[in-house]
Enzyme design. Structure first.
Site, PDB file in Angstrom:
ATOM      1  N   GLU A 127       0.841  -1.205   0.000  1.00 39.58           N
ATOM      2  CA  GLU A 127       0.000   0.000   0.000  1.00 39.58           C
ATOM      3  C   GLU A 127       0.872   1.250   0.000  1.00 39.58           C
ATOM      4  O   GLU A 127       1.827   1.348   0.781  1.00 39.58           O
ATOM      5  CB  GLU A 127      -0.901  -0.038   1.241  1.00 39.58           C
ATOM      6  N   GLU A 158      -7.408   9.686 -15.066  1.00 38.92           N
ATOM      7  CA  GLU A 158      -7.759  10.055 -13.684  1.00 38.92           C
ATOM      8  C   GLU A 158      -6.877  11.199 -13.180  1.00 38.92           C
ATOM      9  O   GLU A 158      -7.352  12.140 -12.544  1.00 38.92           O
ATOM     10  CB  GLU A 158      -7.646   8.825 -12.770  1.00 38.92           C
ATOM     11  N   SER A 173     -13.587   1.340  -7.378  1.00 36.66           N
ATOM     12  CA  SER A 173     -14.698   1.464  -8.312  1.00 36.66           C
ATOM     13  C   SER A 173     -14.333   2.449  -9.431  1.00 36.66           C
ATOM     14  O   SER A 173     -14.770   2.289 -10.570  1.00 36.66           O
ATOM     15  CB  SER A 173     -15.971   1.913  -7.592  1.00 36.66           C
ATOM     16  N   SER A 174     -13.505   3.431  -9.137  1.00 40.62           N
ATOM     17  CA  SER A 174     -13.134   4.401 -10.183  1.00 40.62           C
ATOM     18  C   SER A 174     -12.313   3.732 -11.275  1.00 40.62           C
ATOM     19  O   SER A 174     -12.577   3.935 -12.464  1.00 40.62           O
ATOM     20  CB  SER A 174     -12.294   5.556  -9.638  1.00 40.62           C
ATOM     21  N   THR A 222       2.892   2.013  -2.220  1.00 41.31           N
ATOM     22  CA  THR A 222       4.189   1.687  -2.809  1.00 41.31           C
ATOM     23  C   THR A 222       4.187   1.966  -4.306  1.00 41.31           C
ATOM     24  O   THR A 222       5.252   2.139  -4.897  1.00 41.31           O
ATOM     25  CB  THR A 222       4.533   0.198  -2.593  1.00 41.31           C
ATOM     26  N   GLY A 253     -12.914   1.881  -1.081  1.00 43.48           N
ATOM     27  CA  GLY A 253     -11.487   1.563  -1.230  1.00 43.48           C
ATOM     28  C   GLY A 253     -11.259   0.322  -2.072  1.00 43.48           C
ATOM     29  O   GLY A 253     -10.233  -0.330  -1.955  1.00 43.48           O
ATOM     30  N   GLY A 285     -16.405   4.439  -2.932  1.00 42.60           N
ATOM     31  CA  GLY A 285     -15.823   4.971  -1.697  1.00 42.60           C
ATOM     32  C   GLY A 285     -15.466   3.906  -0.687  1.00 42.60           C
ATOM     33  O   GLY A 285     -15.197   4.199   0.468  1.00 42.60           O
ATOM     34  N   ASP A 331      -4.335   0.399  -9.416  1.00 43.07           N
ATOM     35  CA  ASP A 331      -5.744   0.004  -9.541  1.00 43.07           C
ATOM     36  C   ASP A 331      -6.114  -0.348 -10.984  1.00 43.07           C
ATOM     37  O   ASP A 331      -6.789  -1.348 -11.245  1.00 43.07           O
ATOM     38  CB  ASP A 331      -6.646   1.128  -9.022  1.00 43.07           C
TER      39      ASP A 331
END
Ligand code: GLA
Length: 381
Positions: free
Chosen positions: A33, A160, A127-128, A35, A124, A122, A172
């Protein structure tokens, strides 16, 4: 919603048939995380939940965007005219619009799209990125534009960064596009090279339980950017390209005067080692041992990177007391989800313990999702 039903809803919305339906999953990051933007390692897997996009070409350069989660709202953008007022990051349509603008340079044409998601926003769970990647696949395939998936992930990230205004890393979008069923994805965020690591917790009698803590991502935007800037500043002071390059942790900590930067470096350097150790444990078939890695990651994110939130800490602690092997917060921080590794026989007990701990504090009920590594983005109709 199944692809056929989404196709029917598309027909209803646009009065014509879609040419296809594409689906991209959310991700759960097992470990690694904060990283990715430090040129380091991550180990996410794709969730069964995600975002689907039904789409059909248009003859002009317009991108018409509708979503079943925002009934009655239709947004139309011209892919030849980049609108400047989307950078608030607030509007869901900025994600698909941004993807359209970025891919326009690669030759995609206008389209009508209808979005459906079964992934909470939202939480985490990306979803984006799922929305970006499903849109990207749809637009490319409709226009016959072929882009390798690792490169498409970079383009979705650019959408994004530039059009939503979120300075996210590459994890992601890579997870959504590159993950394979039954595997976690070991990604080297510097080289872009990745490896599929078999991961089957149920074969080891274990379950990964995701706890949506229902805490909003307050501060996540500004604090995410601040962490990123702190990491870049630490790398500059240490004279390395990125914190990935710090080999001697003790030496680096000694060279940094600022206690905040020392904490950030401590997290990033040890987290990269935890990713590598976790991959080693998975390859050795020692799945239960991951628990200790998850908990160590959580403690580091809480105390060194300082991005945890009360609902996450309480969920991890309550789950551990009820027999979880380990657990940690996932994602950018300050809200969203926690993942805990639990022996099958303890799953009910762990969920009850977390729910009770929340009720005792007067917090909203947590939502539990069972997570198994699923397939990455693909055409489904
Ligand atoms: C968010 C970002 C990712 C990554 C994580 C933290 O999910 O989108 O790029 O930085 O936070 O690991």
């Amino acid at each position: 919603m199944n692809p056929e039903a989404l196709g029917a809803a598309f027909h209803e919305a646009y009065r014509r048939a879609p040419e296809g339906v594409w689906r991209a999953p959310g991700r759960l990051n097992l470990i690694g995380e904060h990283t990715d933007y430090n040129d380091g390692f991550v180990l996410p897997f794709a969730l069964a939940q995600g975002v689907a996009v039904a789409a059909a070409r248009r003859a002009d350069s317009l991108l018409e965007i509708r979503s079943l989660q925002a009934a009655g709202t239709a947004v139309t953008v011209d892919l030849d005219v980049v609108a400047g007022d989307w950078a608030s990051g607030e509007h869901w349509a900025a994600y698909p619009a941004g993807v359209g603008w970025v891919l326009r340079e690669r030759g995609v044409g206008g389209a009508s799209i209808l979005i459906d998601a079964d992934l909470p926003r939202g939480a985490g769970l990306s979803s984006s990125a799922a929305l970006e990647c499903a849109t990207a696949l749809a637009l490319c395939e409709l226009s016959g534009v072929e882009i390798p998936r690792a490169e498409l992930a970079v383009l979705a990230q650019r959408a994004e960064n530039e059009h939503v205004g979120v300075p996210c890393g590459i994890m992601d979008q890579s997870a959504s596009l590159l993950c394979k069923d039954g595997h976690a994805l070991m990604l080297d965020c510097r080289s872009g090279l990745s490896a599929q690591v078999p991961f089957d917790p149920s074969a080891a009698g274990l379950r990964l339980v995701v706890v949506d803590t229902r805490a909003e991502h307050v501060l996540s935007g500004s604090e995410y950017g601040r962490r990123r800037a702190e990491c870049e500043e630490a790398a500059r002071v240490l004279g390395v390209d990125a914190l990935r390059d710090v080999k001697d942790l003790a030496g680096a900590l000694g060279a940094l005067g600022d206690p905040v930067l020392r904490r950030r470096v401590q997290h990033v350097v040890t987290e990269n080692h935890r990713v590598e150790a976790t991959v080693g444990l998975l390859r050795a078939g020692a799945v239960a041992e991951l628990g200790a890695m998850l908990t160590a990651s959580h403690i580091s994110l809480r105390d060194q990177f300082q991005i945890s939130w009360p609902e996450a800490d309480v969920a991890v602690e309550a789950a551990m007391r009820a027999g979880a092997r380990g657990g940690r917060m996932v994602g950018g921080g300050f809200g969203g989800s926690v993942v805990v590794l639990v022996p099958e026989a303890r799953v009910d007990g762990v969920q009850t313990a977390v729910a009770t701990a929340y009720a005792d504090r007067g917090w909203a009920d947590p939502v539990f999702i069972s997570a198994e590594p699923a397939e990455g983005a693909r055409r489904v109709l």
